[in-house]
Motif scaffolding. Structure first.
Motif, PDB file in Angstrom:
ATOM      1  N   LEU A  31      85.347  87.990  90.225  1.00  0.00           N
ATOM      2  CA  LEU A  31      86.574  87.447  91.131  1.00  0.00           C
ATOM      3  C   LEU A  31      87.903  87.605  90.335  1.00  0.00           C
ATOM      4  O   LEU A  31      88.318  86.514  89.636  1.00  0.00           O
ATOM      5  CB  LEU A  31      86.517  86.244  91.730  1.00  0.00           C
ATOM      6  N   PRO A  32      88.568  88.571  90.180  1.00  0.00           N
ATOM      7  CA  PRO A  32      89.979  88.695  89.338  1.00  0.00           C
ATOM      8  C   PRO A  32      90.857  87.934  90.475  1.00  0.00           C
ATOM      9  O   PRO A  32      90.813  87.823  91.656  1.00  0.00           O
ATOM     10  CB  PRO A  32      90.312  89.904  89.401  1.00  0.00           C
ATOM     11  N   GLY A  33      92.061  87.417  89.619  1.00  0.00           N
ATOM     12  CA  GLY A  33      93.048  86.870  90.438  1.00  0.00           C
ATOM     13  C   GLY A  33      94.065  87.555  90.971  1.00  0.00           C
ATOM     14  O   GLY A  33      94.185  89.167  90.505  1.00  0.00           O
ATOM     15  N   PRO A  34      95.077  87.338  91.887  1.00  0.00           N
ATOM     16  CA  PRO A  34      96.057  88.406  92.310  1.00  0.00           C
ATOM     17  C   PRO A  34      96.970  88.801  91.345  1.00  0.00           C
ATOM     18  O   PRO A  34      96.962  90.101  91.262  1.00  0.00           O
ATOM     19  CB  PRO A  34      96.879  87.343  93.193  1.00  0.00           C
ATOM     20  N   ILE A  35      97.389  88.139  90.241  1.00  0.00           N
ATOM     21  CA  ILE A  35      97.953  88.507  89.391  1.00  0.00           C
ATOM     22  C   ILE A  35      97.413  89.816  88.510  1.00  0.00           C
ATOM     23  O   ILE A  35      98.189  90.653  88.289  1.00  0.00           O
ATOM     24  CB  ILE A  35      98.454  87.334  88.285  1.00  0.00           C
ATOM     25  N   ARG A  36      96.281  89.612  87.985  1.00  0.00           N
ATOM     26  CA  ARG A  36      95.490  90.620  87.436  1.00  0.00           C
ATOM     27  C   ARG A  36      95.352  92.004  88.362  1.00  0.00           C
ATOM     28  O   ARG A  36      95.593  92.937  87.658  1.00  0.00           O
ATOM     29  CB  ARG A  36      94.212  89.912  87.160  1.00  0.00           C
ATOM     30  N   ILE A  37      95.067  91.610  89.514  1.00  0.00           N
ATOM     31  CA  ILE A  37      95.051  92.768  90.277  1.00  0.00           C
ATOM     32  C   ILE A  37      95.970  93.524  90.482  1.00  0.00           C
ATOM     33  O   ILE A  37      96.259  94.715  90.349  1.00  0.00           O
ATOM     34  CB  ILE A  37      94.389  92.279  92.069  1.00  0.00           C
ATOM     35  N   VAL A  38      97.255  92.954  90.610  1.00  0.00           N
ATOM     36  CA  VAL A  38      98.595  93.432  90.736  1.00  0.00           C
ATOM     37  C   VAL A  38      98.892  94.558  89.303  1.00  0.00           C
ATOM     38  O   VAL A  38      99.448  95.507  89.263  1.00  0.00           O
ATOM     39  CB  VAL A  38      99.692  92.731  91.015  1.00  0.00           C
ATOM     40  N   ARG A  39      98.610  93.567  88.107  1.00  0.00           N
ATOM     41  CA  ARG A  39      98.804  94.280  86.812  1.00  0.00           C
ATOM     42  C   ARG A  39      98.058  95.459  86.683  1.00  0.00           C
ATOM     43  O   ARG A  39      98.418  96.791  86.042  1.00  0.00           O
ATOM     44  CB  ARG A  39      98.473  93.297  85.707  1.00  0.00           C
ATOM     45  N   GLU A  40      96.727  95.147  86.955  1.00  0.00           N
ATOM     46  CA  GLU A  40      95.836  96.424  86.814  1.00  0.00           C
ATOM     47  C   GLU A  40      96.114  97.589  87.718  1.00  0.00           C
ATOM     48  O   GLU A  40      96.165  98.732  87.164  1.00  0.00           O
ATOM     49  CB  GLU A  40      94.545  95.912  86.573  1.00  0.00           C
TER      50      GLU A  40
END
Length: 264
Positions: A46-55
């Motif tokens: 489960l990635p966090g929203p910050i990681r999802i946006v960055r990647e």
């Protein structure tokens, strides 16, 4: 006092239409990110929203290329579905025997599990665009044709009798009375179909394709890139919402009286 009487309802509507949904979304995303930080859960799970946006931003080029393929499929499939649905809707209204024969078949077609049928389309029609267009049509055709046929059938009888009294032809009756009266129901079906159009393209691509957001989703899943999976899901949701919004905007331009009556 007059300014307040006019402005407060508009401010209240703006709050519930814009501020409240944005605030709720930010609240959910913040809770999601805090949970990821506190639980120290692996990003593959489960990635966090910050990681999802960055990647997702780092892979924006690939996502955009696949999104263009999906959008072209949706545009073609949705347009063909609309034309076929409008033609069949008119035929169902013109011919009562045809409506009685075809209407149950249209309703029963919705019980067919389209994700199961999609691979058959690849077997029958290959890996080109045609199978995706057919799958999109299966997702979007029925709401449009049922909405349009229902709108045509619900035209008030006194209005039709008046048109006959004036000696209008069948084409004139449809042009000036039945089709305008059916537009609210037609756009209801179009809004429902717009929500499912992109989903139909994704199912068609998952059944067999080389490009598209469905392929990007599957490749990301097999690579355990859960962050990119969530990023692609967000893009799919965004495309569906934009298509839905486009239908709403066209509806407001086509039948403004319907919105004025509903808001009054």
């Amino acid at each position: 006092m007059m300014w307040r009487a006019i402005s407060l309802p508009r401010l209240r509507g703006w709050f519930f239409d814009v501020v409240a949904p944005v605030a709720l979304t930010l609240f959910v995303l913040s809770g999601w990110q805090i949970y990821v930080w506190l639980s120290d859960i692996r990003p593959q799970v489960l990635p966090g929203p910050i990681r999802i946006v960055r990647e997702s931003v780092e892979s924006a080029g690939a996502i955009w290329a696949h999104a263009l393929v999906t959008m072209s499929e949706v545009a073609a499939g949705f347009a063909i579905s609309i034309v076929c649905a409008l033609a069949l809707g008119l035929l169902l209204d013109v011919s009562t025997p045809l409506r009685r024969a075809v209407y149950p078949i249209i309703v029963a077609s919705q019980t067919v599990p389209i994700p199961v049928v999609a691979p058959l389309m690849i077997v029958w029609f290959g890996f080109g665009v045609l199978p995706k267009i057919i799958v999109i049509g299966l997702f979007t055709f029925v709401p449009i044709v049922l909405g349009f046929a229902a709108g045509l059938a619900s035209t008030e009888r006194p209005t039709l009798d008046l048109m006959r009294t004036f000696g209008s032809s069948r084409w004139q009756t449809y042009r000036y009375v039945k089709i305008p009266a059916a537009l609210p129901d037609l756009f209801t079906g179009l809004r429902i179909a717009a929500i499912y159009a992109v989903l139909g393209a994704i199912f068609g691509e998952l059944a067999g394709a080389t490009d598209g957001l469905g392929i990007f989703l599957e490749q990301s899943r097999l690579s355990f890139r859960t962050d990119l999976v969530f990023g692609a899901i967000f893009v799919v949701a965004l495309l569906s919402y934009l298509l839905f919004l486009a239908v709403v905007l066209i509806e407001r331009r086509a039948i403004p009286w319907h919105f004025l009556r509903r808001e009054s």
